[in-house]
Motif scaffolding. Sequence first.
Motif, mmCIF file in Angstrom:
data_model
loop_
_atom_site.group_PDB
_atom_site.id
_atom_site.type_symbol
_atom_site.label_atom_id
_atom_site.label_comp_id
_atom_site.label_asym_id
_atom_site.label_seq_id
_atom_site.Cartn_x
_atom_site.Cartn_y
_atom_site.Cartn_z
ATOM 1 N N LEU A 20 -8.987 59.930 29.382
ATOM 2 C CA LEU A 20 -7.869 59.122 29.152
ATOM 3 C C LEU A 20 -7.903 58.583 27.897
ATOM 4 C CD1 LEU A 20 -7.956 57.087 32.501
ATOM 5 C CD2 LEU A 20 -6.179 58.951 31.887
ATOM 6 N N THR A 21 -6.759 58.202 27.280
ATOM 7 C CA THR A 21 -6.754 57.408 25.966
ATOM 8 C C THR A 21 -6.279 56.167 26.300
ATOM 9 O OG1 THR A 21 -4.194 57.972 25.581
ATOM 10 C CG2 THR A 21 -5.767 59.526 24.738
ATOM 11 N N VAL A 22 -6.523 55.144 25.275
ATOM 12 C CA VAL A 22 -6.109 53.909 25.507
ATOM 13 C C VAL A 22 -4.672 53.557 25.629
ATOM 14 C CG1 VAL A 22 -6.089 51.542 24.243
ATOM 15 C CG2 VAL A 22 -8.289 52.892 24.406
ATOM 16 N N GLU A 23 -3.892 54.372 24.954
ATOM 17 C CA GLU A 23 -2.430 54.209 24.740
ATOM 18 C C GLU A 23 -1.868 54.718 26.121
ATOM 19 O OE1 GLU A 23 -4.202 55.530 22.586
ATOM 20 O OE2 GLU A 23 -3.983 53.677 20.805
ATOM 21 N N GLU A 24 -2.410 55.844 26.603
ATOM 22 C CA GLU A 24 -1.640 56.364 27.914
ATOM 23 C C GLU A 24 -1.893 55.466 29.161
ATOM 24 O OE1 GLU A 24 -2.906 60.043 29.702
ATOM 25 O OE2 GLU A 24 -4.678 60.182 28.303
#
Length: 261
Positions: A20-24
């Motif tokens: 996962l990315t922080v933004e998503e």
Amino acid sequence: MTRHERWNALLELLAEAGQLTVEETASRMGVSAATIRRDFDQLAQQQMLTRTRGGAVVQSVSYDLPLRYKSARHAPEKQRIAAATAELVKPGSVIGLNGGTTTSEVARALATRADLHADGTAPGVTIVTNALNIGNELAVRPHVKIVLTGGVPRPQSYELTGPLATGIFDHVTLDVAILGVYGIAVDHGATCHNEGEADINRIMAERAERIVIVADGSKVGRRAFAKICDTARIDVLVTDSTVPQPAVDAFTEAGIEVIRT
């Protein structure tokens, strides 16, 4: 949403996606990117995930989360499953219980069954368990006789495993083994993540006249690494209403009584 609930949801997302990315993650969970960064950092400190530049990836432990992180998942379904399972127990029975969130709810349901309090001269039920948390909760119940195995505890499940855990079953027999599982499928039987837990669960099942599997709908049709027992050994599956009728029919055809709550 509390931090505990957010972490549960975050770890489930990570287990499904792999990374996962922080933004998503912030977008999907409706919180700020700063909050997710802190969550990732704190979970990385607990070795629940691996931090990357701009996000996180799974560790193997993410697929076998500690009990404290799993307790809120499908909680209402597990409580209904537990209540229905407790009704299957006759006063005076000797019950085997392994560890897990659903079996912990079964233990609580048994502890509050009124008819098990009727005779103060003998235990209303005897529970043989390798789960430290179940032993701790029920030790103060005078109508419940607790027999706790020895062994080495696993922090993920509070279950005692190893030769010291399995040895007790050379000396006891069980009326019913009530087993929580990670997966149950017609083709693969009952399974869990850890081979040490599978060993003691399998022996518990061998010492019992009846085997009852308790599993919410998310576990039905799934399989895990370590086998507990074949489908043919299972007498009853207690699950929830999310399990589709074709799956119920498949278990019924295999000779298993299915109770949906």
